[in-house]
Design a protein around this motif. Structure first.
Motif, PDB file in Angstrom:
ATOM      1  N   HIS A 117      60.118  25.154  34.765  1.00  0.00           N
ATOM      2  CA  HIS A 117      59.244  25.538  35.872  1.00  0.00           C
ATOM      3  C   HIS A 117      59.978  25.325  37.190  1.00  0.00           C
ATOM      4  O   HIS A 117      60.842  24.444  37.291  1.00  0.00           O
ATOM      5  CB  HIS A 117      57.959  24.710  35.855  1.00  0.00           C
ATOM      6  CG  HIS A 117      57.126  24.917  34.630  1.00  0.00           C
ATOM      7  ND1 HIS A 117      56.222  25.952  34.515  1.00  0.00           N
ATOM      8  CD2 HIS A 117      57.080  24.234  33.452  1.00  0.00           C
ATOM      9  CE1 HIS A 117      55.636  25.894  33.320  1.00  0.00           C
ATOM     10  NE2 HIS A 117      56.143  24.861  32.657  1.00  0.00           N
ATOM     11  N   ARG A 118      59.604  26.114  38.180  1.00  0.00           N
ATOM     12  CA  ARG A 118      60.242  26.000  39.490  1.00  0.00           C
ATOM     13  C   ARG A 118      59.192  25.680  40.556  1.00  0.00           C
ATOM     14  O   ARG A 118      58.157  26.339  40.643  1.00  0.00           O
ATOM     15  CB  ARG A 118      61.002  27.279  39.843  1.00  0.00           C
ATOM     16  CG  ARG A 118      62.110  27.571  38.839  1.00  0.00           C
ATOM     17  CD  ARG A 118      63.159  28.540  39.334  1.00  0.00           C
ATOM     18  NE  ARG A 118      64.232  28.655  38.339  1.00  0.00           N
ATOM     19  CZ  ARG A 118      65.272  27.847  38.275  1.00  0.00           C
ATOM     20  NH1 ARG A 118      65.391  26.865  39.169  1.00  0.00           N
ATOM     21  NH2 ARG A 118      66.197  28.000  37.344  1.00  0.00           N
ATOM     22  N   TYR A 120      61.084  20.432  35.406  1.00  0.00           N
ATOM     23  CA  TYR A 120      60.616  21.056  36.640  1.00  0.00           C
ATOM     24  C   TYR A 120      61.761  21.016  37.650  1.00  0.00           C
ATOM     25  O   TYR A 120      62.242  19.940  38.006  1.00  0.00           O
ATOM     26  CB  TYR A 120      59.399  20.314  37.192  1.00  0.00           C
ATOM     27  CG  TYR A 120      58.130  20.547  36.402  1.00  0.00           C
ATOM     28  CD1 TYR A 120      57.162  21.437  36.852  1.00  0.00           C
ATOM     29  CD2 TYR A 120      57.907  19.882  35.194  1.00  0.00           C
ATOM     30  CE1 TYR A 120      55.999  21.663  36.124  1.00  0.00           C
ATOM     31  CE2 TYR A 120      56.755  20.101  34.457  1.00  0.00           C
ATOM     32  CZ  TYR A 120      55.803  20.991  34.927  1.00  0.00           C
ATOM     33  OH  TYR A 120      54.653  21.217  34.201  1.00  0.00           O
ATOM     34  N   ASP A 141      55.982  27.932  40.272  1.00  0.00           N
ATOM     35  CA  ASP A 141      56.281  29.207  39.609  1.00  0.00           C
ATOM     36  C   ASP A 141      55.797  30.385  40.446  1.00  0.00           C
ATOM     37  O   ASP A 141      55.208  31.346  39.942  1.00  0.00           O
ATOM     38  CB  ASP A 141      55.662  29.241  38.212  1.00  0.00           C
ATOM     39  CG  ASP A 141      56.290  28.210  37.284  1.00  0.00           C
ATOM     40  OD1 ASP A 141      57.484  27.904  37.463  1.00  0.00           O
ATOM     41  OD2 ASP A 141      55.582  27.695  36.393  1.00  0.00           O
TER      42      ASP A 141
END
Length: 206
Positions: free
Chosen positions: A195-196, A157, A177
């Motif tokens: 994932h952001r 992440y 996201d």
């Protein structure tokens, strides 16, 4: 109690010495050492954690700076006073002359563990509970933000935290996201994908 003149956070003032009072086992230590009036690092760290929990970033970071052993090695004189390794945590720092500022039991893993939690959980605000990550930073006023690449098992992440100025129209919040989340918590999933996470942190009290 904070002794800014010598960069210490003693556990109590004054130490127990020539007195009929009996506080228990701490009186077995020389006055100014460990729990008997010295900086007992566990307690100093807990004080910084408490101010972070209250949202007082100024005091939380000031105390953390005092506790940081690297700050006992900024000059030859400071090194000569501290006398122990400035790159590991000491259990205590002496607080009574002629040994004021001298490090005690070094390589103390208990204090190191609490210091890690202070920085990661209380200040940067990343706290894991099973498969949920709480993100609630307590940042210095002058910080614009920070980035963390957080690995959950086989999944990464990418977390970007920003701290808008007091006049910014941007509201505090968190997205995963690109999808805005309720609250300050994300559910972690080990799907082996990247994932952001973006976090706009509320300004802490100065």
């Amino acid at each position: 109690m904070v002794r800014r003149d010598v960069g210490l956070i003693p556990l109590l003032n004054r130490p127990f010495g020539q007195t009929g009072l009996n506080p228990g086992y701490i009186k077995g230590y020389v006055p100014g050492v460990r729990e008997n009036g010295g900086q007992y690092t566990h307690g100093a760290i807990w004080a910084a954690m408490a101010f972070a929990a209250l949202g007082d970033s100024r005091l939380a970071w000031e105390l953390t700076t005092l506790i940081n052993p690297a700050n006992h090695a900024k000059s030859k004189e400071a090194i000569a006073t501290y006398k122990v390794e400035p790159y590991v945590m000491a259990a205590d720092v002496y607080a009574v002359a002629p040994h004021t500022g001298r490090g005690g039991w070094s390589w103390y893993t208990g204090s190191a563990g609490w210091m890690y939690r202070l920085i990661l959980e209380s200040l940067l605000g990343l706290r894991l509970e099973v498969d949920r990550l709480h993100i609630a930073p307590c940042l210095p006023e002058h910080w614009l933000g920070f980035t963390v690449h957080y690995r959950f098992r086989e999944t990464v992440y990418h977390i970007g935290v920003t701290q808008p100025g007091p006049d910014s129209p941007e509201p505090p919040g968190l997205t995963l996201d690109g999808v805005r989340q309720d609250g300050t918590t994300i559910a972690l999933v080990d799907d082996q994908r990247e994932h952001r996470v973006t976090v706009s942190a509320a300004a802490s009290s100065a």
